[in-house]
Motif scaffolding. Structure first.
Motif, PDB file in Angstrom:
ATOM      1  N   GLN A  16      32.395 -29.919  18.000  1.00  0.00           N
ATOM      2  CA  GLN A  16      33.136 -28.663  18.140  1.00  0.00           C
ATOM      3  C   GLN A  16      32.771 -27.763  16.964  1.00  0.00           C
ATOM      4  O   GLN A  16      32.747 -28.208  15.811  1.00  0.00           O
ATOM      5  N   SER A  25      30.817 -25.136  21.290  1.00  0.00           N
ATOM      6  CA  SER A  25      30.391 -26.524  21.322  1.00  0.00           C
ATOM      7  C   SER A  25      28.982 -26.662  20.762  1.00  0.00           C
ATOM      8  O   SER A  25      28.265 -25.675  20.590  1.00  0.00           O
ATOM      9  N   LYS A  51      34.357 -36.557  17.336  1.00  0.00           N
ATOM     10  CA  LYS A  51      35.223 -37.726  17.538  1.00  0.00           C
ATOM     11  C   LYS A  51      35.267 -38.594  16.290  1.00  0.00           C
ATOM     12  O   LYS A  51      36.330 -39.101  15.913  1.00  0.00           O
ATOM     13  N   ARG A  55      36.872 -32.818  10.326  1.00  0.00           N
ATOM     14  CA  ARG A  55      36.655 -31.376  10.237  1.00  0.00           C
ATOM     15  C   ARG A  55      36.086 -31.023   8.866  1.00  0.00           C
ATOM     16  O   ARG A  55      36.657 -31.357   7.835  1.00  0.00           O
ATOM     17  N   HIS A 101      33.809 -28.109  24.805  1.00  0.00           N
ATOM     18  CA  HIS A 101      35.208 -27.899  24.411  1.00  0.00           C
ATOM     19  C   HIS A 101      35.696 -26.551  24.935  1.00  0.00           C
ATOM     20  O   HIS A 101      35.907 -25.614  24.160  1.00  0.00           O
ATOM     21  N   ASN A 106      39.472 -30.409  23.761  1.00  0.00           N
ATOM     22  CA  ASN A 106      38.471 -31.378  23.346  1.00  0.00           C
ATOM     23  C   ASN A 106      37.874 -32.165  24.512  1.00  0.00           C
ATOM     24  O   ASN A 106      38.589 -32.640  25.388  1.00  0.00           O
ATOM     25  N   TYR A 107      36.551 -32.284  24.491  1.00  0.00           N
ATOM     26  CA  TYR A 107      35.797 -33.235  25.306  1.00  0.00           C
ATOM     27  C   TYR A 107      36.108 -33.105  26.797  1.00  0.00           C
ATOM     28  O   TYR A 107      36.710 -33.991  27.411  1.00  0.00           O
ATOM     29  N   GLU A 359      46.833 -33.411  19.259  1.00  0.00           N
ATOM     30  CA  GLU A 359      45.518 -33.427  19.905  1.00  0.00           C
ATOM     31  C   GLU A 359      44.528 -34.276  19.123  1.00  0.00           C
ATOM     32  O   GLU A 359      43.699 -34.976  19.701  1.00  0.00           O
ATOM     33  N   ASP A 360      44.584 -34.236  17.776  1.00  0.00           N
ATOM     34  CA  ASP A 360      43.587 -34.959  16.978  1.00  0.00           C
ATOM     35  C   ASP A 360      43.825 -36.457  16.952  1.00  0.00           C
ATOM     36  O   ASP A 360      43.088 -37.205  16.303  1.00  0.00           O
TER      37      ASP A 360
END
Length: 362
Positions: A16, A25, A51, A55, A101, A106-107, A359-360
């Motif tokens: 991302q 992406s 993944k 970051r 993304h 995500n993904y 989300e993470d």
């Protein structure tokens, strides 16, 4: 391979990419991160995550306005199943999977077919596909059923359903080979003469080979420069030892953590600046006692306020831009940082509130 297997096998290659202007992406191939030039927005530094990649900031080492390609330096990353560029001709009707993304989600993987393998747009051929791609998919890989990269998802036609275009793999191979042959970084391709130019040889933002003005050279030289209230907010965040580049979600939005607390700062067009932390979800028991506790704390707080939004318990700091000063903003945000990290544990341990899923964590 089916779509699920492709995503599971190659997910660690999918990157991302975030800038102050947008998110997009990218994907790892041949030791670099490949994405679109319009995703990196003419910046020399972007924020990346994956993944298995926290970051972090990364350098844009190649910017190609001709092919709308960019390469980002790859930090140390252990990839068990690396992606490879295809070497086989793509044909009309071939099955493909677009990975990326979209809208920052995500993904996401969508499957479809190649509607036309050589759709000419300007001087370039594109793969026209019906696999659904959306804003945020740009720069992500288009894979065949063997998991090979056949293209880079690049653009869609507005108001057209499932009408997307991917830059074919052979343009990517050409650009990678030319870039690696130079054995240098900070390379720009001139959109006029199409030569690869070392950034350090550029004077007055002009191509040293043909003399045309290179806007991307100016953009890379200047970088992102916030102004006004946005600049003041970022100055305050920096004073609180927050890495502003990593925290920046957009030009008017930031996100950071303090211990177990996740804090969002948003500057709205109305002039309102809201910093809030989603602490936890409502408990099923002890609700009355918890309400009393929150109301008591609100009576004693300066700058901060507890609130409940549906099932969520939130701690907020709010101020109008016309009232924001460095001292006021620093004091309010500092209190929010410390209080959020404290009160999420209190509400969970004393009243049985539950931690929200994030989300993470997926």
């Amino acid at each position: 391979m089916n779509t699920q297997t492709i995503l599971q096998t190659y997910i660690n290659n999918i990157i991302q990419v975030n800038t102050p202007y947008s998110s997009g992406s990218g994907f790892v191939v041949d030791g670099v991160i490949v994405t679109n030039a319009h995703v990196v927005s003419g910046l020399k530094e972007v924020v990346i995550s994956a993944k298995t990649l926290k970051r972090q900031k990364a350098a844009v080492i190649y910017d190609d306005q001709v092919l709308d390609l960019a390469f980002i330096a790859l930090p140390p990353l252990n990839i068990e199943n690396p992606l490879h560029l295809s070497s086989k001709e793509v044909r009309d009707g071939d099955l493909v999977v677009a990975v990326g993304h979209p809208y920052g989600l995500n993904y996401s993987a969508t499957e479809g077919i190649v509607s036309k393998a050589d759709r000419l747009e300007g001087e370039l051929e594109y793969l026209q596909i019906d696999a659904a791609i959306n804003p945020g998919n740009s720069g992500g890989p288009l894979l065949n059923k063997k998991g090979e990269v056949v293209g880079v998802n690049t653009f869609i036609l507005l108001n057209a359903q499932n009408l997307g275009f991917a830059l074919p793999y052979y343009y990517v191979r050409e650009a990678l080979d030319a870039f690696k042959a130079l054995n240098k970084t900070n390379i720009i391709r001139c959109f006029s003469c199409k030569n690869l130019i070392e950034e350090e040889t550029i004077e007055n933002d002009c191509c040293p080979r043909c003399g045309v003005k290179l806007n991307v050279a100016k953009e890379r030289r200047l970088g992102y420069r916030p102004s006004g209230t946005v600049a003041l907010i970022e100055k305050i965040l920096s004073a609180l030892h927050i890495d502003v580049t990593l925290a920046r979600e957009s030009q008017r939005s930031w996100k950071f953590t303090q211990g177990s607390a996740h804090i969002n700062v948003n500057y709205f067009e109305s002039g309102v600046i809201v910093a809030d932390a989603l602490l936890c979800n409502m408990p099923k028991e002890n609700i009355e006692e918890m309400y009393d506790y929150l109301l008591e704390k609100n009576d004693s707080f300066n700058y901060l306020q507890f609130a409940i939004n549906e099932n969520s318990i939130i701690l907020s700091y709010l101020i109008i831009d016309s009232s924001l000063t460095f001292e006021e903003g620093k004091r309010g945000l500092e209190r929010l940082k410390l209080a959020a990290n404290r009160y999420d544990d209190i509400l969970i341990n004393q009243f049985g509130a539950t931690r929200p899923k994030r989300e993470d964590e997926f």
